[in-house]
Scaffold this motif. Sequence first.
Motif, PDB file in Angstrom:
ATOM      1  N   GLN A 348       0.724  -1.351  -0.052  1.00 26.07           N
ATOM      2  CA  GLN A 348       0.028   0.096   0.084  1.00 26.07           C
ATOM      3  C   GLN A 348       0.942   1.228   0.039  1.00 26.07           C
ATOM      4  OE1 GLN A 348      -2.799   0.240   3.233  1.00 26.07           O
ATOM      5  NE2 GLN A 348      -3.850   2.060   2.460  1.00 26.07           N
ATOM      6  N   THR A 349       2.067   1.307   0.777  1.00 22.23           N
ATOM      7  CA  THR A 349       2.917   2.477   0.841  1.00 22.23           C
ATOM      8  C   THR A 349       3.686   2.559  -0.521  1.00 22.23           C
ATOM      9  OG1 THR A 349       3.281   1.976   3.217  1.00 22.23           O
ATOM     10  CG2 THR A 349       5.091   3.075   1.787  1.00 22.23           C
ATOM     11  N   TYR A 350       4.073   1.663  -1.145  1.00 16.21           N
ATOM     12  CA  TYR A 350       4.666   1.757  -2.384  1.00 16.21           C
ATOM     13  C   TYR A 350       3.940   1.514  -3.672  1.00 16.21           C
ATOM     14  CZ  TYR A 350       9.368   1.353  -4.289  1.00 16.21           C
ATOM     15  OH  TYR A 350      10.517   1.578  -5.212  1.00 16.21           O
ATOM     16  N   ALA A 351       2.765   1.475  -3.467  1.00 14.87           N
ATOM     17  CA  ALA A 351       1.810   1.468  -4.832  1.00 14.87           C
ATOM     18  C   ALA A 351       2.009   2.797  -5.656  1.00 14.87           C
ATOM     19  CB  ALA A 351       0.333   1.324  -4.355  1.00 14.87           C
ATOM     20  N   PRO A 352       1.868   3.942  -5.146  1.00 16.31           N
ATOM     21  CA  PRO A 352       1.916   4.878  -5.859  1.00 16.31           C
ATOM     22  C   PRO A 352       3.181   5.115  -6.726  1.00 16.31           C
ATOM     23  CG  PRO A 352       1.276   5.811  -3.666  1.00 16.31           C
ATOM     24  CD  PRO A 352       1.655   4.084  -3.315  1.00 16.31           C
ATOM     25  N   VAL A 353       4.177   4.373  -6.432  1.00 14.06           N
ATOM     26  CA  VAL A 353       5.611   4.517  -6.819  1.00 14.06           C
ATOM     27  C   VAL A 353       5.524   3.770  -8.386  1.00 14.06           C
ATOM     28  CG1 VAL A 353       7.944   4.005  -7.132  1.00 14.06           C
ATOM     29  CG2 VAL A 353       6.957   4.870  -4.930  1.00 14.06           C
ATOM     30  N   VAL A 354       4.699   2.697  -8.207  1.00 12.20           N
ATOM     31  CA  VAL A 354       4.644   1.812  -9.373  1.00 12.20           C
ATOM     32  C   VAL A 354       3.453   2.058 -10.320  1.00 12.20           C
ATOM     33  CG1 VAL A 354       5.909   0.125  -8.327  1.00 12.20           C
ATOM     34  CG2 VAL A 354       3.567   0.009  -8.163  1.00 12.20           C
ATOM     35  N   ARG A 355       2.585   3.013 -10.050  1.00  8.66           N
ATOM     36  CA  ARG A 355       1.541   3.306 -10.899  1.00  8.66           C
ATOM     37  C   ARG A 355       2.156   4.151 -12.186  1.00  8.66           C
ATOM     38  NH1 ARG A 355      -1.569   5.391  -6.129  1.00  8.66           N
ATOM     39  NH2 ARG A 355      -2.580   3.474  -5.164  1.00  8.66           N
ATOM     40  N   GLY A 356       1.454   4.086 -13.231  1.00  6.88           N
ATOM     41  CA  GLY A 356       1.983   4.918 -14.533  1.00  6.88           C
ATOM     42  C   GLY A 356       2.887   4.155 -15.358  1.00  6.88           C
ATOM     43  N   ALA A 358       5.786   5.086 -16.549  1.00  9.85           N
ATOM     44  CA  ALA A 358       7.262   5.268 -16.410  1.00  9.85           C
ATOM     45  C   ALA A 358       8.010   4.646 -15.040  1.00  9.85           C
ATOM     46  CB  ALA A 358       7.298   6.998 -16.378  1.00  9.85           C
ATOM     47  N   VAL A 359       7.345   3.741 -14.615  1.00  6.92           N
ATOM     48  CA  VAL A 359       7.939   2.984 -13.413  1.00  6.92           C
ATOM     49  C   VAL A 359       9.189   2.327 -13.933  1.00  6.92           C
ATOM     50  CG1 VAL A 359       6.547   0.997 -13.684  1.00  6.92           C
ATOM     51  CG2 VAL A 359       7.583   1.289 -11.657  1.00  6.92           C
ATOM     52  N   LEU A 364       9.505  -1.894  -9.917  1.00  9.76           N
ATOM     53  CA  LEU A 364       8.597  -2.834  -9.968  1.00  9.76           C
ATOM     54  C   LEU A 364       9.259  -4.297  -9.238  1.00  9.76           C
ATOM     55  CD1 LEU A 364       7.536  -2.726 -13.764  1.00  9.76           C
ATOM     56  CD2 LEU A 364       5.902  -2.823 -11.674  1.00  9.76           C
ATOM     57  N   ALA A 365      10.411  -4.391  -9.357  1.00 10.79           N
ATOM     58  CA  ALA A 365      11.158  -5.432  -8.807  1.00 10.79           C
ATOM     59  C   ALA A 365      11.018  -5.556  -7.325  1.00 10.79           C
ATOM     60  CB  ALA A 365      12.648  -5.863  -8.918  1.00 10.79           C
ATOM     61  N   LEU A 366      10.985  -4.296  -6.596  1.00  6.69           N
ATOM     62  CA  LEU A 366      10.694  -4.268  -5.300  1.00  6.69           C
ATOM     63  C   LEU A 366       9.345  -4.529  -4.835  1.00  6.69           C
ATOM     64  CD1 LEU A 366      11.995  -3.457  -2.514  1.00  6.69           C
ATOM     65  CD2 LEU A 366      11.310  -1.171  -3.183  1.00  6.69           C
ATOM     66  N   TYR A 367       8.424  -3.851  -5.574  1.00  9.10           N
ATOM     67  CA  TYR A 367       7.044  -4.195  -5.441  1.00  9.10           C
ATOM     68  C   TYR A 367       6.412  -5.439  -5.596  1.00  9.10           C
ATOM     69  CZ  TYR A 367       1.977  -2.980  -5.506  1.00  9.10           C
ATOM     70  OH  TYR A 367       0.790  -3.058  -5.279  1.00  9.10           O
ATOM     71  N   ALA A 368       7.357  -6.080  -6.719  1.00 10.86           N
ATOM     72  CA  ALA A 368       6.840  -7.742  -6.841  1.00 10.86           C
ATOM     73  C   ALA A 368       7.345  -8.485  -5.581  1.00 10.86           C
ATOM     74  CB  ALA A 368       7.669  -8.057  -8.141  1.00 10.86           C
ATOM     75  N   ARG A 369       8.353  -7.864  -4.966  1.00  7.81           N
ATOM     76  CA  ARG A 369       8.975  -8.896  -3.872  1.00  7.81           C
ATOM     77  C   ARG A 369       8.007  -8.548  -2.520  1.00  7.81           C
ATOM     78  NH1 ARG A 369      12.785  -7.384   0.300  1.00  7.81           N
ATOM     79  NH2 ARG A 369      13.706  -5.521  -0.799  1.00  7.81           N
ATOM     80  N   PRO A 389      13.172  -2.575 -18.778  1.00  9.90           N
ATOM     81  CA  PRO A 389      12.530  -1.302 -18.699  1.00  9.90           C
ATOM     82  C   PRO A 389      11.514  -1.176 -19.690  1.00  9.90           C
ATOM     83  CG  PRO A 389      14.378  -0.997 -19.925  1.00  9.90           C
ATOM     84  CD  PRO A 389      14.428  -2.752 -19.427  1.00  9.90           C
ATOM     85  N   SER A 390      10.674  -0.122 -19.356  1.00  5.99           N
ATOM     86  CA  SER A 390       9.446   0.348 -20.310  1.00  5.99           C
ATOM     87  C   SER A 390      10.130   1.331 -21.157  1.00  5.99           C
ATOM     88  CB  SER A 390       8.559   0.754 -19.506  1.00  5.99           C
ATOM     89  OG  SER A 390       8.693   2.037 -18.734  1.00  5.99           O
ATOM     90  N   PRO A 391       9.407   1.322 -22.382  1.00  9.03           N
ATOM     91  CA  PRO A 391       9.910   2.396 -23.227  1.00  9.03           C
ATOM     92  C   PRO A 391       9.695   3.982 -22.854  1.00  9.03           C
ATOM     93  CG  PRO A 391       8.854   0.768 -24.605  1.00  9.03           C
ATOM     94  CD  PRO A 391       8.860   0.430 -23.072  1.00  9.03           C
ATOM     95  N   GLN A 392       8.379   4.103 -22.050  1.00  7.06           N
ATOM     96  CA  GLN A 392       8.188   5.225 -21.433  1.00  7.06           C
ATOM     97  C   GLN A 392       9.346   5.652 -20.449  1.00  7.06           C
ATOM     98  OE1 GLN A 392       6.044   2.713 -21.554  1.00  7.06           O
ATOM     99  NE2 GLN A 392       4.141   3.183 -22.553  1.00  7.06           N
ATOM    100  N   ALA A 393       9.680   4.830 -19.262  1.00  9.93           N
ATOM    101  CA  ALA A 393      10.664   5.269 -18.590  1.00  9.93           C
ATOM    102  C   ALA A 393      11.878   5.543 -19.083  1.00  9.93           C
ATOM    103  CB  ALA A 393      10.948   4.031 -17.680  1.00  9.93           C
TER     104      ALA A 393
END
Length: 512
Positions: A348-356, A358-359, A364-369, A389-393
């Motif tokens: 819940q804390t980290y969710a805002p970081v992986v939205r969008g 450009a993550v 993403l790897a940390l959130y997956a953990r 990596p995503s093309p956007q990032a």
Amino acid sequence: MKTRAASAAATAAVAAILLLSACAKSPEELAGQARADFAANDYSAARTSLQAALTVLPNDRALQLLQIRTLLALGDGEGARSAVERLAGGQPPQGELAEFAAQAALLRKVPDVALQLLAGRDSVEADRLRAAAALQQQDPAAAARYLDRAVSAGGSAAAYADYTRLLLLNGDVAGAAAMHAKAQAQGPNLLATLLSGGELAMRQGDLARALAAYSKADQTYPGNLAAMTGKAAVLGDLGRFDEMEPVLKALAAAAPKDPTVAYLRARHAAARKNWDGVRQAILPVEAGLGQQDPARLIYAEALTNLGQAELAIAQAAPIARANPGNREALRILAEAQLRSGDPRAAMQTYAPVVRGSAVRPEELALYARFAKAAGTSDAEALANRAKGPSPQALGADLAEGDAAMKAGNWARAAVAYDRILAVTDGSNVLVLNNMAYAQSMLGNHGRARELADKALKLAPDNASVLDTAGWVRVQSGKDVEQGRQLLRKAAQKAPGNAAIRAHLEQAERRVG
């Protein structure tokens, strides 16, 4: 009683030593030594030599004034106040003495007293000090008015330097640069000019120039805490932790309970993964830290790694909640929550970081953990997404790096390109070339050479790559002649390129 007796004995011992020193030299020699120490900006030595000189010349007004200036330079507000009162002979200080008394009051953090002392005083220095008092009163608008008046009256290097800092505080980097140029014109070697120049360079991302300014201040004004602190901070930003260490040792000896020094010591320890070292640095100042102090984030990460996750959460949570866009704060809090046994809270804390879109992959790897620890069904899919990596990032990092290069913000450019190199195969010639140039401008010549040579191997006939490979050699002072040859080849490939031509001309003029 024992403490008072010991203190009295120590005071008597110092007085005896000074008396013996005074007896060993003539009054003229003692006064000359004091003036020489002050002229060398060695204020600690000057304080000692002035005490000895004033022992035999207690009524020498010039030495008394020099003692006041010395104590102010050392940041000793109480000592300076006492010295001013002695010289004023029990009367309210007037003229220059009033300004000295006001400066001493500012060192003691009593701006109201400073303003009272300056009442009726009409000078550039008085207005500069009024501006400093206004800043202590949290009134930047009043500070600007006082500095405007000081500048209109002719200004001084110190006033221009203070105005530089105020403009930086207000986010006006261009205005600060123009004001700092005026400070340099009037007093290039003044401590205030050097320090404000360091701050300006840091805001512009030119860490090599910042380090040069702080290093010069440290060399010219030995023992100055602000100079040493700035130097240590820049070395930390550059990742030159071996060079940072001796500066921190000197700082820790001079100001063991200074919060900024504690933060820098903690930062150095964290870079070495010395988590107990972080704790030892922060513990003495923890009670006085503000709730949003960045030192608390480093402390929180250390506590997490020391198995004290609940304490880490208490340190990091207020910062993360007050700054939802601070990705580092969210990471540290989420890792502490995971270690405390609450992976869903971490998600819940980290969710805002992986939205969008450009993550970044590491995010993403940390959130997956976190998701795997929480047993969610999408944990595996998240882990697979994190493998590339995503093309956007990548596009966002490329755009950031390009903009930073154009602005001369080498630190910001290096961070952006480093992120790209971390998630790609490291074969993009543009990224390698730009990163090499940025690292060279930051003074990291070894890293610059490594990157430039890799780009040169991939594109040996590219004029820009040849230019960078040659320039980093010239800048480092190693293989300078080879650097000239590369620059000559670059100029032949692109005869109309003004930047390459300028690099070649500088290289040809260089001795060695």
